[in-house]
Scaffold this active site. Structure first.
Site, short mmCIF file in Angstrom:
data_model
loop_
_atom_site.label_atom_id
_atom_site.label_comp_id
_atom_site.label_asym_id
_atom_site.label_seq_id
_atom_site.Cartn_x
_atom_site.Cartn_y
_atom_site.Cartn_z
NE ARG A 15 -1.92 -1.70 3.61
CZ ARG A 15 -2.33 -1.89 4.86
NH1 ARG A 15 -3.55 -1.48 5.22
NH2 ARG A 15 -1.55 -2.47 5.75
CE LYS A 75 0.95 -2.52 9.42
NZ LYS A 75 -0.25 -2.86 10.25
CE1 TYR A 94 -5.32 2.34 10.45
CE2 TYR A 94 -4.21 1.98 8.36
CZ TYR A 94 -5.37 2.20 9.09
OH TYR A 94 -6.58 2.27 8.45
CG HIS A 96 -1.89 -1.23 15.11
ND1 HIS A 96 -3.23 -1.33 15.47
CD2 HIS A 96 -1.87 -1.08 13.76
CE1 HIS A 96 -3.97 -1.25 14.38
NE2 HIS A 96 -3.17 -1.08 13.34
CD GLU A 118 -3.40 2.73 15.62
OE1 GLU A 118 -2.49 2.61 16.46
OE2 GLU A 118 -3.20 3.16 14.46
CB SER A 133 -12.06 -2.64 10.24
OG SER A 133 -11.17 -2.16 11.22
NE ARG A 202 -22.14 -4.32 14.80
CZ ARG A 202 -22.19 -3.74 13.61
NH1 ARG A 202 -23.15 -2.85 13.35
NH2 ARG A 202 -21.29 -4.03 12.68
CB VAL A 238 -11.54 -9.25 19.96
CG1 VAL A 238 -11.68 -8.53 21.28
CG2 VAL A 238 -12.38 -10.53 19.97
CG LEU A 239 -10.89 -2.33 18.28
CD1 LEU A 239 -9.38 -2.32 18.04
CD2 LEU A 239 -11.60 -1.42 17.29
CB VAL A 266 -8.86 -9.70 12.13
CG1 VAL A 266 -8.80 -8.39 11.35
CG2 VAL A 266 -9.41 -10.79 11.22
CB ALA A 267 -7.21 -8.86 17.33
CB ILE A 268 -2.25 -10.43 14.47
CG1 ILE A 268 -0.86 -10.95 14.86
CG2 ILE A 268 -2.26 -9.74 13.11
CD1 ILE A 268 -0.85 -11.85 16.06
CG ASP A 269 -1.77 -4.79 12.82
OD1 ASP A 269 -0.59 -5.17 12.71
OD2 ASP A 269 -2.45 -4.41 11.86
CB ALA A 298 1.04 -8.09 11.22
#
Length: 376
Positions: A15, A75, A94, A96, A118, A133, A202, A238-239, A266-269, A298
């Protein structure tokens, strides 16, 4: 203002932080945009496309960082990029940091002002995290479906099944933007889908969206555990804003799962939401623990850089314009959204959740705003 866009150097990251459209908007307002040669190639944007809209093409990253007041990235900065940051300079990307205390400390040492996409918040939403996301949620199901194939090490099951053979069961933990998009793809691929969420409101929204095509379940630890034996694919979505992700599946619970089932984190970051997760790359995306395949890339949106680059610039550009037009100090003073994105300034971590996550002292609000560099 002088705005710099270096080429991303994190492994398998294709990117870039701006598009020609973004360059045109900024240059048209009287700002200089300096783009490193080749920065857009991974997103199929050549140097000439940037030049046509008024960008200055710079041969190397050192030249970009040296003159720029505002550095735009995708990143988190890599060590050689951290070394180029300086006091009075602003980094917008980003970060993180909750899962990266060493990076937080290193950024403090630079004296630069660091604003994280983020944690920018508007009316309870995270507008700069949302587009990635959405992409990551859709990729999570696609990647999980591929990882379930036997050649990759998975169970050898087709997500949607065929007549006479049951579809795979997909369990999505978290019903936010990632979870919704993961479920949309899973439902579209005709899987048997469960979305676990803790907000009753939700869950009502998700029930309305899916109209029975996906089941919603309250995300208690027992409910997760009860679903693991049936799951072929589990997506961790999960966030906790600015904080390290909590573990929703522990190592000992892997024994409840089918052999060669797949976990996509997907929460690995943010540190990962499975205890056995560790960051991977697109080149080597999976590993096995306890007979269960793990996909923990990631930078999942980096797999589709054309989509991701344009979606990201669409979201970040208004904030970039605000920083450039007002100057960083005035923009932070006038914008609660940008202040919520401020993570590091003046040698301190200034975001409360991040400071708690990395066990560092919290700078005061006055520290956040006093002496922030960057003119209009």
């Amino acid at each position: 203002m002088v705005i710099g866009v270096p080429t991303e150097i994190k492994p398998d990251e294709h990117r870039t932080a701006i598009t020609p459209d973004g360059v045109r908007e900024l240059v048209g307002r009287g700002h200089r945009v300096r783009v490193q040669s080749g920065a857009g190639l991974g997103s199929s944007i050549d140097d000439a496309a940037f030049e046509r809209q008024g960008a200055e093409i710079v041969a190397d990253a050192e030249g970009v960082f040296a003159e720029s007041e505002l550095v735009l990235k995708v990143k988190e900065p890599q060590p050689q990029e951290v070394a180029r940051l300086r006091p009075g300079q602003t980094l917008f990307t980003y970060l993180h940091l909750a899962a990266a205390p060493e990076l937080a400390a290193a950024l403090c040492d630079t004296g630069a002002t660091c604003i994280a996409y983020e944690t920018v918040e508007v009316d309870g939403r995270l507008p700069l995290l949302a587009p990635m996301s959405e992409v990551a949620g859709k990729i999570a199901t696609q990647a999980g479906a591929f990882a379930l194939g036997r050649p990759i090490g998975g169970r050898g099951i087709l997500l949607g099944g065929v007549p006479g053979v049951a579809p795979a069961t997909v369990v999505i933990i978290g019903g936010g933007v990632v979870g919704l998009n993961a479920a949309l793809i899973a439902v579209g691929m005709q899987a048997n889908v469960f979305v676990l969420e803790r907000s009753i409101d939700r869950m009502r929204e998700l029930d309305s969206i899916f109209a029975g095509a996906a089941a919603t379940i309250y995300a208690s630890s027992l409910a997760i555990e009860d679903l693991l034996p049936a799951a072929d694919l589990v997506v961790g979505a999960v966030l906790v804003r600015g904080a390290r992700a909590p573990f929703v599946i522990r190592r000992e619970q892997l024994r409840l799962m089918k052999r060669r089932a797949v976990l996509v984190d997907v929460a690995i970051d943010q540190g990962g939401c499975f205890e056995t997760s560790r960051p991977t790359t697109h080149s080597e995306p999976t590993f096995e623990v306890g007979g269960v395949m793990h996909y923990c890339v990631a930078n999942m949106p980096g797999a589709v850089p054309i989509t991701s680059t344009y979606a990201l610039t669409n979201a970040t550009l208004p904030f970039c314009i605000e920083l450039a037009e007002k100057g960083v100090a005035a923009a932070l003073a006038s914008s609660a959204a940008l202040r919520s994105g401020l993570n590091v300034h003046g040698g301190q971590v200034v975001h409360p959740t991040v400071a708690d996550a990395v066990s560092m002292p919290l700078g005061s609000l006055e520290t956040q705003l006093a002496g922030v560099g960057g003119g209009g």
